[in-house]
Write an enzyme that holds these catalytic residues in place. Sequence first.
Site, PDB file in Angstrom:
ATOM      1  N   LYS A  79       5.914  17.635  73.938  1.00 57.17           N
ATOM      2  CA  LYS A  79       6.092  16.306  73.332  1.00 57.17           C
ATOM      3  C   LYS A  79       5.154  15.287  73.986  1.00 57.17           C
ATOM      4  O   LYS A  79       4.458  14.545  73.297  1.00 57.17           O
ATOM      5  CB  LYS A  79       7.546  15.838  73.521  1.00 57.17           C
ATOM      6  CG  LYS A  79       7.743  14.352  73.294  1.00 57.17           C
ATOM      7  CD  LYS A  79       9.169  13.920  73.440  1.00 57.17           C
ATOM      8  CE  LYS A  79       9.575  13.307  74.749  1.00 57.17           C
ATOM      9  NZ  LYS A  79       9.080  11.973  75.076  1.00 57.17           N
ATOM     10  N   ASN A  80       5.141  15.259  75.326  1.00 57.00           N
ATOM     11  CA  ASN A  80       4.421  14.196  76.021  1.00 57.00           C
ATOM     12  C   ASN A  80       2.906  14.396  76.044  1.00 57.00           C
ATOM     13  O   ASN A  80       2.172  13.530  76.495  1.00 57.00           O
ATOM     14  CB  ASN A  80       4.985  14.012  77.436  1.00 57.00           C
ATOM     15  CG  ASN A  80       6.360  13.350  77.386  1.00 57.00           C
ATOM     16  OD1 ASN A  80       6.782  12.875  76.332  1.00 57.00           O
ATOM     17  ND2 ASN A  80       7.055  13.342  78.507  1.00 57.00           N
ATOM     18  N   CYS A  92      14.477   0.473  77.591  1.00 56.50           N
ATOM     19  CA  CYS A  92      15.302   1.483  76.926  1.00 56.50           C
ATOM     20  C   CYS A  92      16.387   1.895  77.907  1.00 56.50           C
ATOM     21  O   CYS A  92      16.518   1.304  78.978  1.00 56.50           O
ATOM     22  CB  CYS A  92      14.462   2.665  76.459  1.00 56.50           C
ATOM     23  SG  CYS A  92      13.853   3.694  77.776  1.00 56.50           S
ATOM     24  N   ARG A 102      10.875  -0.854  81.791  1.00 55.27           N
ATOM     25  CA  ARG A 102       9.622  -0.263  81.335  1.00 55.27           C
ATOM     26  C   ARG A 102       8.591  -1.277  80.803  1.00 55.27           C
ATOM     27  O   ARG A 102       8.226  -1.248  79.615  1.00 55.27           O
ATOM     28  CB  ARG A 102       9.903   0.825  80.293  1.00 55.27           C
ATOM     29  CG  ARG A 102      10.851   1.886  80.831  1.00 55.27           C
ATOM     30  CD  ARG A 102      11.094   3.017  79.869  1.00 55.27           C
ATOM     31  NE  ARG A 102       9.965   3.923  79.793  1.00 55.27           N
ATOM     32  CZ  ARG A 102       9.978   5.072  79.114  1.00 55.27           C
ATOM     33  NH1 ARG A 102      11.051   5.425  78.452  1.00 55.27           N
ATOM     34  NH2 ARG A 102       8.923   5.849  79.090  1.00 55.27           N
ATOM     35  N   ASP A 119      11.615  13.537  84.495  1.00 54.57           N
ATOM     36  CA  ASP A 119      12.134  14.099  83.231  1.00 54.57           C
ATOM     37  C   ASP A 119      12.936  15.381  83.449  1.00 54.57           C
ATOM     38  O   ASP A 119      13.488  15.939  82.494  1.00 54.57           O
ATOM     39  CB  ASP A 119      10.969  14.367  82.259  1.00 54.57           C
ATOM     40  CG  ASP A 119      10.324  13.076  81.772  1.00 54.57           C
ATOM     41  OD1 ASP A 119      10.864  11.994  82.039  1.00 54.57           O
ATOM     42  OD2 ASP A 119       9.263  13.158  81.118  1.00 54.57           O
ATOM     43  N   ARG A 131      14.940  13.884  69.491  1.00 54.02           N
ATOM     44  CA  ARG A 131      13.643  13.231  69.736  1.00 54.02           C
ATOM     45  C   ARG A 131      12.661  14.193  70.385  1.00 54.02           C
ATOM     46  O   ARG A 131      11.457  14.106  70.140  1.00 54.02           O
ATOM     47  CB  ARG A 131      13.827  12.067  70.728  1.00 54.02           C
ATOM     48  CG  ARG A 131      14.270  10.761  70.157  1.00 54.02           C
ATOM     49  CD  ARG A 131      14.153   9.690  71.228  1.00 54.02           C
ATOM     50  NE  ARG A 131      12.848   9.739  71.856  1.00 54.02           N
ATOM     51  CZ  ARG A 131      12.596   9.457  73.141  1.00 54.02           C
ATOM     52  NH1 ARG A 131      13.546   9.061  73.940  1.00 54.02           N
ATOM     53  NH2 ARG A 131      11.370   9.540  73.619  1.00 54.02           N
TER      54      ARG A 131
HETATM   55  C1  LIG Z   1       5.893   9.726  76.144  1.00 50.98           C
HETATM   56  C2  LIG Z   1       5.731  10.049  77.584  1.00 50.98           C
HETATM   57  O1  LIG Z   1       4.776  10.699  77.986  1.00 50.98           O
HETATM   58  N1  LIG Z   1       6.671   9.602  78.398  1.00 50.98           N
HETATM   59  C3  LIG Z   1       6.607   9.936  79.808  1.00 50.98           C
HETATM   60  C4  LIG Z   1       5.780   8.892  80.527  1.00 50.98           C
HETATM   61  O2  LIG Z   1       6.371   7.632  80.273  1.00 50.98           O
HETATM   62  P1  LIG Z   1       5.558   6.294  80.623  1.00 50.98           P
HETATM   63  O3  LIG Z   1       4.130   6.492  80.271  1.00 50.98           O
HETATM   64  O4  LIG Z   1       6.294   5.174  79.998  1.00 50.98           O
HETATM   65  O5  LIG Z   1       5.754   6.259  82.200  1.00 50.98           O
HETATM   66  P2  LIG Z   1       4.927   5.458  83.293  1.00 50.98           P
HETATM   67  O6  LIG Z   1       4.348   6.460  84.245  1.00 50.98           O
HETATM   68  O7  LIG Z   1       4.006   4.498  82.637  1.00 50.98           O
HETATM   69  O8  LIG Z   1       6.083   4.635  84.008  1.00 50.98           O
HETATM   70  C5  LIG Z   1       6.503   4.893  85.326  1.00 50.98           C
HETATM   71  C6  LIG Z   1       7.075   3.625  85.935  1.00 50.98           C
HETATM   72  O9  LIG Z   1       6.075   2.617  85.953  1.00 50.98           O
HETATM   73  C7  LIG Z   1       6.554   1.415  85.356  1.00 50.98           C
HETATM   74  N2  LIG Z   1       5.443   0.727  84.646  1.00 50.98           N
HETATM   75  C8  LIG Z   1       4.653   1.435  83.777  1.00 50.98           C
HETATM   76  C9  LIG Z   1       3.632   0.822  83.104  1.00 50.98           C
HETATM   77  C10 LIG Z   1       3.401  -0.546  83.332  1.00 50.98           C
HETATM   78  O10 LIG Z   1       2.490  -1.161  82.755  1.00 50.98           O
HETATM   79  N3  LIG Z   1       4.201  -1.221  84.209  1.00 50.98           N
HETATM   80  C11 LIG Z   1       5.221  -0.605  84.882  1.00 50.98           C
HETATM   81  O11 LIG Z   1       5.929  -1.233  85.681  1.00 50.98           O
HETATM   82  C12 LIG Z   1       7.622   1.907  84.372  1.00 50.98           C
HETATM   83  O12 LIG Z   1       8.545   0.890  84.040  1.00 50.98           O
HETATM   84  C13 LIG Z   1       8.252   3.044  85.153  1.00 50.98           C
HETATM   85  O13 LIG Z   1       9.223   2.551  86.035  1.00 50.98           O
HETATM   86  O14 LIG Z   1       5.764   9.181  81.935  1.00 50.98           O
HETATM   87  C14 LIG Z   1       7.078   9.130  82.549  1.00 50.98           C
HETATM   88  C15 LIG Z   1       6.899   9.358  84.019  1.00 50.98           C
HETATM   89  O15 LIG Z   1       6.454  10.626  84.275  1.00 50.98           O
HETATM   90  C16 LIG Z   1       7.982  10.164  81.876  1.00 50.98           C
HETATM   91  O16 LIG Z   1       9.283  10.029  82.381  1.00 50.98           O
HETATM   92  C17 LIG Z   1       8.022   9.997  80.367  1.00 50.98           C
HETATM   93  O17 LIG Z   1       8.670  11.077  79.766  1.00 50.98           O
HETATM   94  C1  LIG Z   2      11.492   9.457  79.037  1.00 50.99           C
HETATM   95  C2  LIG Z   2      10.996  10.311  78.156  1.00 50.99           C
HETATM   96  O1  LIG Z   2      10.290   9.975  77.050  1.00 50.99           O
HETATM   97  P1  LIG Z   2       9.821   8.514  76.568  1.00 50.99           P
HETATM   98  O2  LIG Z   2       8.779   8.046  77.515  1.00 50.99           O
HETATM   99  O3  LIG Z   2       9.252   8.801  75.215  1.00 50.99           O
HETATM  100  O4  LIG Z   2      11.043   7.639  76.538  1.00 50.99           O
HETATM  101  C3  LIG Z   2      11.138  11.777  78.333  1.00 50.99           C
HETATM  102  O5  LIG Z   2      10.402  12.540  77.664  1.00 50.99           O
HETATM  103  O6  LIG Z   2      12.014  12.205  79.130  1.00 50.99           O
END
Ligand SMILES: CC(=O)N[C@H]1[C@@H](OP(=O)(O)OP(=O)(O)OC[C@H]2O[C@@H](n3ccc(=O)[nH]c3=O)[C@H](O)[C@@H]2O)O[C@H](CO)[C@@H](O)[C@@H]1O
Ligand SMILES: C=C(OP(=O)(O)O)C(=O)O
Length: 420
Positions: free
Chosen positions: A22-23, A118, A123, A307, A399
Amino acid sequence: MDRFIIRGGKPLHGEITIGGAKNAGLKLMVAGLLTAGRLVLTNVPRIADIATMRDLLVQHGVAVEDLTGDGSSYSIGGEITNTEAPYDIVSKMRASILVLGPLLARCGKARVSLPGGCAIGTRPVDMHLKGLETLGAEIRLEGGYINATAPKGLIGDRVILPFASVGATENLLMAATLAKGCTEIVNAAREPEIGDLVACLNAMGAKITGSGSGTLIIEGVEVLHGAEHRIMPDRIECGTYACAAAITGGDLKLLGGRVDDLGAVVRALEETGVEVTQESYGMRVRRTGALRGVDIMTEPYPGFPTDMQAQFMAMLAVAEGASMITETIFENRFMHVPELNRMGARINVHGSSAIIRGVHALSGAPVMATDLRASFSLILAGLAAHGETTLSRVYHLDRGYEAVEKKLAACGANIERVKG
Ligand SMILES: CC(=O)N[C@H]1[C@@H](OP(=O)(O)OP(=O)(O)OC[C@H]2O[C@@H](n3ccc(=O)[nH]c3=O)[C@H](O)[C@@H]2O)O[C@H](CO)[C@@H](O)[C@@H]1O
Ligand SMILES: C=C(OP(=O)(O)O)C(=O)O
C-alpha cells in the site's frame, strides 16, 4: 458497516500470498502525474486506499486504466486538466497530500486541501511545505487549502529535513525530478517504499542517486516518460501475518515476503521465541515454544516500524513476562489498548510508552477498530482468544489489507465477514 466474527484458538498453518505494498503503490500511482506518457504499475493491491487514489487522479484529468479488469494492474498518465485536490478525497486519505509536489512541478500550480489529523496523531505537513518553498514554491494557506504556485518553475536546492519524514521525502523527491538543476534532500527517509519509488522514477527517466542512504541527490530533467514497474511486496502485511503465525503458535509460508525489508521486526520476533527464515518462496514464520516478552521502540527505518506496533502489542499481550512498547513516531497510536484490555489484556499506557503484562489467555469480546493497524491487532487477539470476537468498523482494515478473511481462513482461521 461490515464486521468480522472470529472464533479463536486455532493455530494457523498454510500459505499466504503477500500483496503489493500500500505505502509504495499509493506514491507510485501519484508518480503517474509526472508524465504525459503511460506509467504501468503491476502487483497493485486491491484495497480501498488504491481506489481512493484512483478517484483523486481521475479528477485531476489523467487517464487511469485498469489493464486487467481486476484492479491488479493500472496504466496512469496523460494531461492534467485540474490541479485541485478536494477536501472530500484528501480527508479520506492523507497520502493525497503527495499530489502537491508533482502538480507544482508539472503545472506550476496546485490547490490541495490540508489533510488535518487522524486517529493516530495531528500529522502536520509543515516539512512538505517548507521543502517546496526552498525549491521556489510560493505557498499560502487559505480556507483549509494549500494554494501553491511556482511562477518560475521549481528550482533545485538543498533541503534539510528536521525529521526523516516519509511523506515529505516523497513529495520533495517527486517535485525535484522536474525541477531546474540539482536538489539534495538531507536526512531523507530510508523506508524501502522510497527505494521502490526511486527505482520507478529512474525508470521514467529521472536522475536520482543515494537511495537508502539518507541523502537523495536529484538532477532535474525536462520531462519524464512512461515506464512499467512492479510494486514491491507489502512488508507491513507480511509482518502482520508473521504475528498471526506467532500469536496462534502456527506455521505460515508468506509467499513473496522479504526478511531483508523487515530486519527490526524479524529481530524482535526472534527475541520473542519465534522462528523466521528466508526461503526461496518468501518468508516462513513458526512458533513451537512459548512467547517471551520484549521491549520495543518504534523508529524511522531501519528501526522498528510504527505500522507494526499495534500487531506486536496483541502478540505481547499473551507473552510470558512484561514488555514495554515506546511509540516515538505518532503521539496517539495506542487506541487499540483499551480494546485489547476489554479482551483480558493487561496493558497500561504511560505517556508514549505502554507496559504490557502478559496474560495466559485472552477472551473474545465485541471490539471496535479505530485505525488500520489497530484493527488488525484486534483480529490477532481474536485469533488467539477463547470464544467469539466481533470486530466492527472493518472499513479501517479494508483501507490497507486485501482479502483478510480469505487469506486467514485458508490457513485454518475461523473468521467470517458479516455484511451490513
Ligand atoms: C501512506 C504512507 O506511506 N503512510 C506511512 C507514512 O506516513 P507519513 O508520510 O504521514 O509519515 P511521516 O514520516 O511523514 O510522519 C512521521 C511523523 O512526522 C510528523 N510530521 C511529518 C511531516 C511533516 O511535515 N511534519 C511533521 O511533523 C508526523 O506528524 C509524524 O508524527 O510513514 C509513516 C511512518 O513510517 C507510516 O506510519 C505511514 O503508514
Ligand atoms: C498509518 C498508516 O497509513 P496512512 O499514512 O495512510 O494513515 C498505515 O499504513 O499504517
